[in-house]
Design a protein around this motif. Structure first.
Motif, PDB file in Angstrom:
ATOM      1  N   GLU A 246      76.285 -38.381  -4.352  1.00 37.95           N
ATOM      2  CA  GLU A 246      76.944 -37.508  -3.011  1.00 37.95           C
ATOM      3  C   GLU A 246      77.664 -37.949  -2.454  1.00 37.95           C
ATOM      4  OE1 GLU A 246      76.520 -34.192  -0.512  1.00 37.95           O
ATOM      5  OE2 GLU A 246      75.683 -34.208  -2.185  1.00 37.95           O
ATOM      6  N   VAL A 247      77.053 -39.410  -0.952  1.00 35.28           N
ATOM      7  CA  VAL A 247      77.877 -39.906  -0.756  1.00 35.28           C
ATOM      8  C   VAL A 247      79.669 -40.578  -0.959  1.00 35.28           C
ATOM      9  CG1 VAL A 247      78.522 -42.233   0.762  1.00 35.28           C
ATOM     10  CG2 VAL A 247      76.105 -41.047   0.410  1.00 35.28           C
ATOM     11  N   ILE A 248      79.885 -41.345  -2.147  1.00 35.33           N
ATOM     12  CA  ILE A 248      80.854 -41.317  -2.845  1.00 35.33           C
ATOM     13  C   ILE A 248      81.674 -40.038  -2.782  1.00 35.33           C
ATOM     14  CG2 ILE A 248      82.296 -41.970  -5.095  1.00 35.33           C
ATOM     15  CD1 ILE A 248      79.705 -43.493  -5.195  1.00 35.33           C
ATOM     16  N   LEU A 249      81.212 -38.515  -3.492  1.00 31.61           N
ATOM     17  CA  LEU A 249      81.832 -37.183  -3.687  1.00 31.61           C
ATOM     18  C   LEU A 249      82.196 -36.424  -2.829  1.00 31.61           C
ATOM     19  CD1 LEU A 249      80.928 -36.199  -7.393  1.00 31.61           C
ATOM     20  CD2 LEU A 249      82.161 -37.691  -6.445  1.00 31.61           C
ATOM     21  N   ARG A 250      81.486 -37.190  -1.285  1.00 38.83           N
ATOM     22  CA  ARG A 250      82.414 -36.011  -0.449  1.00 38.83           C
ATOM     23  C   ARG A 250      83.117 -37.166   0.568  1.00 38.83           C
ATOM     24  NH1 ARG A 250      77.913 -36.499   5.099  1.00 38.83           N
ATOM     25  NH2 ARG A 250      79.192 -35.234   6.765  1.00 38.83           N
ATOM     26  N   CYS A 251      83.243 -38.584   0.437  1.00 40.95           N
ATOM     27  CA  CYS A 251      84.186 -39.218   0.519  1.00 40.95           C
ATOM     28  C   CYS A 251      85.825 -38.902   0.127  1.00 40.95           C
ATOM     29  CB  CYS A 251      84.057 -40.502   0.804  1.00 40.95           C
ATOM     30  SG  CYS A 251      82.985 -41.445   1.260  1.00 40.95           S
ATOM     31  N   LEU A 252      85.831 -37.939  -1.108  1.00 38.31           N
ATOM     32  CA  LEU A 252      86.576 -38.078  -1.887  1.00 38.31           C
ATOM     33  C   LEU A 252      86.487 -36.315  -1.797  1.00 38.31           C
ATOM     34  CD1 LEU A 252      86.397 -40.200  -5.278  1.00 38.31           C
ATOM     35  CD2 LEU A 252      87.779 -40.658  -3.283  1.00 38.31           C
ATOM     36  N   GLU A 253      87.024 -35.529  -0.780  1.00 38.59           N
ATOM     37  CA  GLU A 253      87.083 -34.201  -0.026  1.00 38.59           C
ATOM     38  C   GLU A 253      88.533 -34.255  -0.504  1.00 38.59           C
ATOM     39  OE1 GLU A 253      85.587 -32.023  -1.187  1.00 38.59           O
ATOM     40  OE2 GLU A 253      83.677 -31.592  -1.144  1.00 38.59           O
ATOM     41  N   VAL A 254      89.128 -33.132  -1.026  1.00 40.31           N
ATOM     42  CA  VAL A 254      90.691 -32.930  -0.602  1.00 40.31           C
ATOM     43  C   VAL A 254      90.395 -33.228   0.868  1.00 40.31           C
ATOM     44  CG1 VAL A 254      92.949 -31.744  -0.769  1.00 40.31           C
ATOM     45  CG2 VAL A 254      91.168 -32.411  -2.391  1.00 40.31           C
ATOM     46  N   ASP A 255      89.852 -31.834   1.300  1.00 39.15           N
ATOM     47  CA  ASP A 255      89.875 -31.757   2.972  1.00 39.15           C
ATOM     48  C   ASP A 255      89.215 -32.612   3.959  1.00 39.15           C
ATOM     49  OD1 ASP A 255      90.303 -30.412   5.081  1.00 39.15           O
ATOM     50  OD2 ASP A 255      89.442 -28.661   5.083  1.00 39.15           O
ATOM     51  N   PRO A 256      89.916 -33.579   5.015  1.00 36.41           N
ATOM     52  CA  PRO A 256      89.663 -34.075   5.771  1.00 36.41           C
ATOM     53  C   PRO A 256      88.098 -33.955   6.308  1.00 36.41           C
ATOM     54  CG  PRO A 256      91.932 -34.843   5.549  1.00 36.41           C
ATOM     55  CD  PRO A 256      91.546 -33.235   4.940  1.00 36.41           C
ATOM     56  N   ALA A 257      87.772 -32.559   6.855  1.00 35.41           N
ATOM     57  CA  ALA A 257      87.223 -32.113   7.452  1.00 35.41           C
ATOM     58  C   ALA A 257      85.991 -32.031   6.623  1.00 35.41           C
ATOM     59  CB  ALA A 257      87.286 -30.372   8.105  1.00 35.41           C
TER      60      ALA A 257
END
Length: 469
Positions: A246-257
């Motif tokens: 969850e943490v890693i994929l949240r960091c890798l979101e395309v949109d910085p928001a």
């Protein structure tokens, strides 16, 4: 002159001892100084190859930023040398190896990955509080002190929001290490600290899975991260817990928001997994399907590089004045007149930012000679002359920058620079008129005709008298 570096060479009181490494843009030496027991390292940029100005600009960027950094998460700055005669940066030597030494051991145990991530996040938060975005977070740029704190090194690609962003001003391509570059960096946006969180997410993904989420892309392949999401790390390593995915994929979101708002929040989750709020990211085992990817692709097609860096703070509110300085032999009087005009503008525009620019003209078809007979880089020489020209201007150092552009058409290069950087006012010198100049057209007249902003043309008193006479 070209320096011949070897153990025992003394540069400004620092004695070279051991050559540690030579990278793409610099070499590292251990150095010592009398009465200074602290282990030191000297970084010397590679400026011999005159056709590539990038090492020069990265060196200037790092030389501007490092003296302003403090705390345990950055190397202590000691000294720096100018471009002429010998550029260098001396800093404390961090004992041990970088995290790059751990790459042969991946995948690492997830508990160690989380611990490393938390330490890096704390270091990034401290860096962001000092108004700096690193923009090249990767294992080789991360050291760990004997006391356990992470140290972030190499600020050649970094951005200080209160200083000129020379890389964005002089170049038209994204900079960073491609496997770790955030989507907004691909679009040449260097103003978002959440770009560093994306890079940290790439590193955590690599450490826990043994693979890079986007591989090692080249050229236009780096744009794929604008619409393609990676294989979830748990699909590659089932031992990765859902909360860490969850943490890693949240960091890798395309949109910085959609990422963590701050590095401090990221560190909090990495250190307190029981507090992590799980979403569908935590249970994902496959990439997104074709329709979702297609919608992101359609959106990415409209995404374009920024026309100019998003400069925050005082610089964003101040007018940007481009001083186009002619440094060719015989133009000394004109350069003096131009300096006087810029001084008058500064007396009125007290918040102005001055961009001193010189164009090193290159040939459209011939092979350019970019070194003099003694092997010295012409680019470096021009940059030294340009700094000398601006040294007497009454303006804080953080509000003046120096750029040497290489182009076959000086006028077009100046106009492009002005347009790309939202310049408000160009000040340019004009030589005395001549039949050839009237026939071909002068650089100043072309700039006046094509510039997207106001232009002041400066002549010397002698030339004005000649024109009137």
């Amino acid at each position: 002159m070209r320096w011949r570096l070897s153990p025992g060479t003394v540069i400004d009181g620092f004695e070279l001892q051991e050559h540690l490494s030579t990278g793409g843009m610099a070499q590292l030496w251990t150095v010592s100084r009398p009465d200074d027991p602290v282990p030191l390292v000297m970084k010397i940029p590679l400026l011999v190859d005159g056709d590539d100005p990038l090492p020069i600009v990265c060196f200037e960027t790092e030389q501007m930023i490092m003296p302003r950094l403090t705390g345990p998460h950055v190397p202590r700055f000691v000294a720096a040398g100018p471009l002429d005669p010998m550029p260098y940066i001396v800093m404390e030597r961090i004992p041990g190896q970088s995290l790059k030494s751990r790459l042969e051991e991946v995948p690492l145990d997830w508990t160690e990955v989380a611990g490393i991530g938390a330490k890096v996040a704390h270091a990034l938060h401290d860096l962001h509080l000092q108004h700096v975005i690193h923009l090249d977070v990767k294992p080789s740029n991360i050291m760990i002190r004997e006391t356990g704190e992470v140290v972030l090194i190499d600020y050649g690609f970094a951005r200080h929001e209160r200083l000129p962003d020379l890389l964005a001003e002089e170049f038209r391509e994204p900079f960073g290490t491609t496997p770790y570059m955030a989507p907004e960096q691909v679009l040449q946006d260097r103003a978002d600290p959440r770009s560093d969180l994306f890079a940290l997410g790439v590193m955590l993904y690599f450490f826990v899975s043994g693979e890079r989420p986007y591989g090692t892309p080249r050229g236009g392949q780096i744009r794929r991260r604008l619409w393609r999401n990676p294989v979830p790390p748990r699909a590659l390593n089932p031992h990765c817990p859902p909360w860490l995915q969850e943490v890693i994929l949240r960091c890798l979101e395309v949109d910085p928001a959609d990422r963590y708002a701050t590095a401090a929040q990221l560190a909090l989750d990495l250190e307190n997994p029981e507090q992590v709020r799980l979403t569908e990211r935590a249970t994902r085992l496959e990439k997104d399907g074709g329709m979702k990817t297609f919608r992101r692709w359609l959106k990415a097609r409209k995404a374009q590089p920024l026309e100019s860096p998003n400069i925050a703070g005082q610089l964003s509110r101040a007018p940007i004045v481009l001083a186009a300085v002619d440094l060719s032999p015989g133009s000394e009087d004109l350069a003096d007149s131009l300096r006087m005009m810029v001084g008058r503008i500064l007396s009125i525009e007290t918040e102005a930012r001055i961009a001193c620019v010189n164009v090193l003209k290159t040939s459209r078809i011939a092979v350019d000679i970019l070194e003099d007979e003694e092997g010295r880089s012409l680019h470096v020489q021009r940059l030294v002359q340009l700094r000398h020209w601006g040294a007497s201007l009454d303006i804080p150092k953080e509000r003046i920058s120096y750029s040497v552009l290489e182009a076959p058409d000086p006028a077009a290069a100046l106009v492009d620079y002005a347009r790309h950087n939202n310049v408000d006012h160009i000040v340019i010198g004009a030589r005395a008129s001549s039949a050839l100049r009237r026939y071909l057209g002068s650089v100043s007249s072309q700039v006046v005709a094509e510039a997207p902003c106001s232009v002041t043309v400066v002549r010397t008193p002698k030339d004005r008298r000649a024109e009137n006479g």
